[in-house]
Motif scaffolding. Sequence first.
Motif, PDB file in Angstrom:
ATOM      1  N   GLY A 509     139.451  88.624 144.768  1.00 54.18           N
ATOM      2  CA  GLY A 509     139.447  88.535 146.220  1.00 54.18           C
ATOM      3  C   GLY A 509     139.063  87.183 146.766  1.00 54.18           C
ATOM      4  N   ASN A 510     139.115  86.123 145.943  1.00 55.35           N
ATOM      5  CA  ASN A 510     138.806  84.779 146.419  1.00 55.35           C
ATOM      6  C   ASN A 510     140.085  84.085 146.890  1.00 55.35           C
ATOM      7  OD1 ASN A 510     135.841  84.584 145.408  1.00 55.35           O
ATOM      8  ND2 ASN A 510     136.986  85.226 143.591  1.00 55.35           N
ATOM      9  N   TRP A 511     139.937  83.043 147.707  1.00 50.66           N
ATOM     10  CA  TRP A 511     141.106  82.347 148.238  1.00 50.66           C
ATOM     11  C   TRP A 511     140.844  80.852 148.249  1.00 50.66           C
ATOM     12  CZ3 TRP A 511     146.054  83.433 149.378  1.00 50.66           C
ATOM     13  CH2 TRP A 511     146.769  82.494 150.113  1.00 50.66           C
ATOM     14  N   ALA A 512     141.854  80.083 147.821  1.00 50.81           N
ATOM     15  CA  ALA A 512     141.755  78.624 147.841  1.00 50.81           C
ATOM     16  C   ALA A 512     142.666  78.066 148.916  1.00 50.81           C
ATOM     17  CB  ALA A 512     142.132  78.047 146.482  1.00 50.81           C
ATOM     18  N   GLN A 513     142.128  77.186 149.746  1.00 46.82           N
ATOM     19  CA  GLN A 513     142.942  76.567 150.788  1.00 46.82           C
ATOM     20  C   GLN A 513     144.017  75.671 150.186  1.00 46.82           C
ATOM     21  OE1 GLN A 513     140.910  73.684 153.164  1.00 46.82           O
ATOM     22  NE2 GLN A 513     142.268  73.932 154.906  1.00 46.82           N
ATOM     23  N   ARG A 514     143.643  74.900 149.170  1.00 42.62           N
ATOM     24  CA  ARG A 514     144.587  74.002 148.516  1.00 42.62           C
ATOM     25  C   ARG A 514     145.055  74.658 147.230  1.00 42.62           C
ATOM     26  NH1 ARG A 514     145.674  68.721 149.152  1.00 42.62           N
ATOM     27  NH2 ARG A 514     143.939  68.510 150.606  1.00 42.62           N
ATOM     28  N   GLY A 515     146.344  74.901 147.121  1.00 40.17           N
ATOM     29  CA  GLY A 515     146.878  75.662 146.008  1.00 40.17           C
ATOM     30  C   GLY A 515     146.921  74.881 144.715  1.00 40.17           C
ATOM     31  N   GLY A 516     147.147  75.620 143.616  1.00 40.68           N
ATOM     32  CA  GLY A 516     147.336  75.012 142.315  1.00 40.68           C
ATOM     33  C   GLY A 516     146.064  74.639 141.592  1.00 40.68           C
ATOM     34  N   VAL A 517     144.919  75.003 142.137  1.00 41.08           N
ATOM     35  CA  VAL A 517     143.651  74.674 141.483  1.00 41.08           C
ATOM     36  C   VAL A 517     143.222  75.863 140.642  1.00 41.08           C
ATOM     37  CG1 VAL A 517     141.279  73.926 141.813  1.00 41.08           C
ATOM     38  CG2 VAL A 517     143.055  73.232 143.435  1.00 41.08           C
ATOM     39  N   PRO A 518     142.982  75.661 139.363  1.00 35.98           N
ATOM     40  CA  PRO A 518     142.726  76.816 138.500  1.00 35.98           C
ATOM     41  C   PRO A 518     141.263  77.243 138.477  1.00 35.98           C
ATOM     42  CG  PRO A 518     142.826  74.847 137.174  1.00 35.98           C
ATOM     43  CD  PRO A 518     143.121  74.422 138.594  1.00 35.98           C
ATOM     44  N   THR A 519     141.104  78.469 138.106  1.00 34.93           N
ATOM     45  CA  THR A 519     139.829  78.978 137.626  1.00 34.93           C
ATOM     46  C   THR A 519     139.850  78.846 136.112  1.00 34.93           C
ATOM     47  OG1 THR A 519     139.622  80.557 139.410  1.00 34.93           O
ATOM     48  CG2 THR A 519     138.374  81.013 137.428  1.00 34.93           C
TER      49      THR A 519
END
Length: 705
Positions: A509-519
Motif C-alpha cells: 500500500g505504499n506509493w512513490a511519486q517518482r516512478g521506477g525506484v525499486p524496493t
Amino acid sequence: MKRFALSASVILLIIAFVAPVYAAGNLFSYPRFEAIDGNGRPLRGAQLFTYEEGTTTDKPTYSDNARTVEHTNPVIMDSNGEATIYLLGAYKMNLKTRSGGQLPGWPIDNIFGTATPFAATVFPDADAADQGATGNSDTVKYHIDTTIGATNKGTIYFRHDSGGEWTDYTFGTAETIPANVTLQFEPGARIAVSTGVTVTVNAPEQIIAAVDLQRFALTGTGVVEFTKMGTVRPEWWGALRDGSTNDTDAFDVAETALSKGGTIALLGGVYRILNWIISQDNLLVEGISPGVHNNIITGGGTTLKSIGGSNTDYVIQIASPTDYKIVLTKFLVDGNGRTTRGILFNGTACRIDSVAFSVNASYSIFTDPDDVDAVDGGGIYNSWIIGPGIQIGGTNLNIRDNYFNGEGTQTTAINIVVGQNINITGNSIESWLRPVINIDNTSASSAVRVVTIQDNEIADGDGGGTITLDVQDMDTLRIVGNFFSSGTSAPDTLIDLVANVGYDVSIHGNWAQRGGVPTVVEFGAGTGKATSYNIHNNGNMLLDIKYSRQSNANMIAAGTTLGWESLIMKKPGGSAPFIVGELKGRMLKTTNATPVIAYSFPTETTSAGYWSADILAFDTETSPLAVNAYRDDSRSITTAVTAGADGATVTDIQTIASEGEAAASVVWQARSGNALDEIVELELTGKAATDFTWIIRSIKFAYIP
C-alpha cells in the motif's frame, strides 16, 4: 447560598448574598428560606428534606448560627412558608407539600453552605526571626495555631514593607500550612526557607498572587513542598524568562515542590536553562505553543533556550526509567546551536506532545533505549523537529503525527537502534539526506524486534525518501501506506532491507511519486529462523531481490532497472526450505540479442544447500525465443545447457514456441550430489535489433538447506 421561589410547575433558583460571618453555620438563603408558589403565595407547612449530597442519608440543618440546635428533618415551613435554616457543607434537598406531594423540579443536589467559617485576615511581622516559631502574636505559626485555629478559615497576608526590593519572611523551623489557611502575597513579599528546613503547604491553590510574581526566595537549600497535586510556576521562585538570566534553579525547585506531582505552567517568553533534570513522577510541564505557520516556527509562545556553551549535553533530561508519567507540551526547545541533545528522553509512560525543536547540535530528541517504556500512550506526538533528527529506542514507543524538516543538510530524521514495538505513524518528513528512516542494530547486544512504519509522507533533499534497515534480529516489520515524494532526482532505492538473520515483513500500500525506484530486499548471510514476506500493491514502485548468504550474487534484473511489483514469501515450517517465495507480475523489455535480463542466485557449496525454481514465462513476439538455465557464473553467454560432470542434465528445459501460446515452464533443481549442478541464473534472451517484452507470470523459488 440559595433562595428558592417554588410552585407546582415552576422552580426559581435565586442566589442570595451572604456576607462572611464569624460563626459555625451559614444561612440557607438570606434572611430566611422562603417557599412560594408561582403566584407568590407561601407554601404553608411545606416539608424540606435534607440529605448528604448525592445520597438519601439524612443530614441535619440548624436553627441557630452556632449549630447547637438541629432542625427536625424534614424542616416544616411556617404559616408564611418560611424557615430560618443554617447549613454546614454540601446537601441534597427535596421539597414536598404539606400533604407529602412531590413538587416538580425536586430533589436538587449539590446545595452548599459554607463548610468552614472565616476567622480573619492576619499580618505576620517580617522582622520576626523565625516564622516557624510561636513568637508573640507576630509569626505565621502563631496565627495558624492561635488566631485562625484548626476549624476556621483564614488568610495570612504577607506585606512588602521593608523599604528595599524584597521583604522576606524567614522560616528557620519547619512549618505546615494547613488546607484552611490561604497565603496572599503583596508584590515584593517572599517566603525564605533556611537551609535544611521544609515548609509544607497543603496545595498550590492556597497561594494568591499575580501569576508572574515571585513568592519564594532562592536562598539556602530550604524547601517548599506541596502535599497535593496542583499548579506552580517557575516565576514563584524568581524565574525571569527574559532571554538572558539563567532560570534553571527556579525550574529545579518548582519540580521539587510538587512532591506528589502536578503541573509546572510556563508563561510566554524565553527561559534560559541548562541541563534541567526532571525526576518527579506524574508531572506535566506545559507552556504556550509557539506560532507555527505552514510548518514554519514563527516565534512567540514559550521557549526553553539553552544557556550552555559548546558540547552542552542537553536542555531537558527525563532522568531515569523509573520516572513515571511525565508529559512535556507546548513549548519550543532551542539548543542555541551548541547543545548536543534537545531532550534526553527516558522514563516510563512519558510523553512529548506539541513541542517544537530547533538549533540543536546533534539530536533534537535522544532516548536511552534501555530506559524507555512508553506504555499508556507514551512517546513523541504532534511535534516539530527542525534541524537534527531523533535517535530512539525503547519499548512501546510511538512516534506519531510529527513534522520533521532536515533543512536539506541533515541526515536521518529517525534513527532506531534498539526497540520493541516501535510505531512510526502519520508523520510528515521532508528535506533530509538519505537515509530518512534508519533501523540499525547490527550489534549483537542490541535488537529491534517489532517496528511499524505506516501512513507517513517521506521525502529527502536528494529526491524520494528512503528507509534503510540493517538488523541483527527482528520479529515483525510493517511498512504500510506511506507516500514517498521526490525532488529533482530519485534515490537508488526507496526501501532497502538488509537482514542478517531474517524477519517477517509486510510492505504494501505504499506509493512513490517518482516512478521506477525499486524496493530492495536483501536476504542476509546469517542463519536462523525462517522468513515470511508479504510485499504487494506498492504503487509506482519496483521490487528487486538480493540473496547474500555467501556472496554478493543477486536475484535482480541485471542490466535493467526494472524489478518486481509484488513478492509473496511464506514462512516454512518443520523441514521446509529456509526461504520460499514467489515473484509475480512484471513486464521486462530487452533491446537486442544480448541477454540483458538475468536473475542470479548465489553459488552454494553442496553442504550449504541449493536453489530450486519454477519459472512461468512467455514472450510477446512471433519468433520463438529461448529460456536458458546456467549452472555457474563462469559460463559465456553462448554456453548451452550441458550435462554435469557426472553426465546428468538439468531437467525440464523448454523453449517457448511463439506469441500467445501457453506459457512454458522451466524447473531448476541442482542434484544434491554435485555442486556443479547448482542452478545460479535464469536468463531471458532477446532477438537482435528487436525490442520485445517478456511477461513473467511468476517465479517460484526456494532455498533448500
